[in-house]
Design an enzyme around this catalytic site. Structure first.
Site, short mmCIF file in Angstrom:
data_model
loop_
_atom_site.label_atom_id
_atom_site.label_comp_id
_atom_site.label_asym_id
_atom_site.label_seq_id
_atom_site.Cartn_x
_atom_site.Cartn_y
_atom_site.Cartn_z
N ASP A 57 0.87 -1.17 0.00
CA ASP A 57 0.00 0.00 0.00
C ASP A 57 0.91 1.23 0.00
O ASP A 57 2.11 1.12 0.31
CB ASP A 57 -0.88 -0.02 1.25
CG ASP A 57 -1.67 1.24 1.44
OD1 ASP A 57 -2.41 1.63 0.50
OD2 ASP A 57 -1.56 1.86 2.51
N ASP A 116 -0.13 5.19 0.88
CA ASP A 116 -0.36 6.18 1.93
C ASP A 116 -0.41 5.52 3.30
O ASP A 116 -1.20 4.61 3.54
CB ASP A 116 -1.67 6.93 1.66
CG ASP A 116 -1.60 7.77 0.40
OD1 ASP A 116 -0.82 8.72 0.37
OD2 ASP A 116 -2.32 7.45 -0.56
N THR A 122 -2.45 0.78 -4.46
CA THR A 122 -2.98 1.92 -3.73
C THR A 122 -4.43 2.22 -4.08
O THR A 122 -4.87 1.94 -5.21
CB THR A 122 -2.11 3.17 -3.99
OG1 THR A 122 -2.68 4.30 -3.33
CG2 THR A 122 -2.01 3.48 -5.49
N SER A 123 -5.14 2.81 -3.15
CA SER A 123 -6.50 3.28 -3.41
C SER A 123 -6.51 4.66 -4.04
O SER A 123 -7.57 5.16 -4.41
CB SER A 123 -7.31 3.31 -2.10
OG SER A 123 -7.49 2.00 -1.60
N LYS A 183 -10.48 -1.61 -2.09
CA LYS A 183 -10.34 -2.22 -0.78
C LYS A 183 -11.58 -1.88 0.05
O LYS A 183 -12.08 -0.78 -0.03
CB LYS A 183 -9.09 -1.68 -0.08
CG LYS A 183 -7.79 -1.91 -0.86
CD LYS A 183 -6.62 -1.14 -0.22
CE LYS A 183 -5.37 -1.27 -1.06
NZ LYS A 183 -4.24 -0.48 -0.51
N ASP A 229 -1.43 -0.46 6.28
CA ASP A 229 -1.58 0.28 7.53
C ASP A 229 -3.03 0.49 7.93
O ASP A 229 -3.30 0.90 9.06
CB ASP A 229 -0.91 1.66 7.41
CG ASP A 229 -1.75 2.62 6.57
OD1 ASP A 229 -2.14 3.68 7.09
OD2 ASP A 229 -2.04 2.30 5.39
#
Length: 221
Positions: free
Chosen positions: A13, A15, A106-107, A138, A163
């Site tokens: 991931d 961020d 990543t989102s 996600k 995270d």
């Protein structure tokens, strides 16, 4: 650590896992939340690790077009890169990995992800799975499954670094192993998974196949 375990690839991931962008994201989202009459303090914890369009859709605000608002937020976040920093040890850790053995999942939309990586000095991998690459974000497993596939592996043979609860759930649903990064958490997350504060005290080794093992550095406490 994962004693005796080896992994085909690492899926990161971005961020909160490789970079700290909380200040930037929360500035932009706080302004957006106030504009829509939301309780900012209650709302902000819901934004992390989830695609913007799904965060907005889940609110079901009357008269709000999630796609339009997500685009506005993307532009605002891309314009606010102040204070974006790498997670401690992340750059050196990534630079030690073979290029074909890791991806960022990543989102964030791709353009924002690249802007934040540049701001933080994070190396750009050959494989990036971004918000627009999947129809379900996600906590659905699609993004990690796609990242593994693009590297030529099965997600079950990969280690995911995450995270946020949504990302952890996505990794679990993909049947990947999980390493939780606590660097940006005010308090360490309660999790059954292995957790570390950053990358400064871990290292990797490769076997003859190029599979990866992660272990504490010998001089780490």
């Amino acid at each position: 650590m994962f004693v005796g375990r080896k992994f085909a690839a690492f899926l990161f991931d971005m961020d909160g896992t490789l970079i700290n962008s909380i200040a930037s994201a929360e500035r932009v989202w706080s302004h957006w939340a106030r504009r829509h009459g939301l309780d900012v303090a209650a709302f902000l914890p819901t934004i992390h690790g989830v695609r913007a369009i799904e965060t907005i859709t889940n609110l079901a605000l009357p008269g709000v077009d999630p796609a339009y608002e997500a685009d506005l937020l993307l532009k605002a976040e891309a314009a606010d890169l102040d204070g974006i920093l790498p997670i401690p040890g992340a750059i050196a850790f990534l630079e030690a990995l073979p290029g074909e053995s890791w991806a960022i999942v990543t989102s964030a939309p791709r353009s924002l992800a690249l802007a934040r990586m540049r701001a933080a000095g994070i190396p750009v991998p050959a494989v990036i799975v971004a918000a627009e690459d999947v129809s379900r974000g996600k906590p659905a497993p699609d993004c990690f499954q796609l990242g593994a596939t693009r590297l030529g592996f099965d997600a079950r043979d990969c280690l995911v670094f995450e995270d946020a609860p949504a990302g952890i759930a996505a990794a679990e649903a993909a049947q990947a192993s999980v390493m939780v990064i606590n660097a940006t958490h005010a308090h360490p997350m309660q999790t059954p998974h292995v957790a570390i504060a950053g990358y400064e005290n871990v290292s990797i080794t490769l076997d003859e196949r190029g599979w990866l093992a992660i272990e504490p550095q010998r001089n780490a406490a």
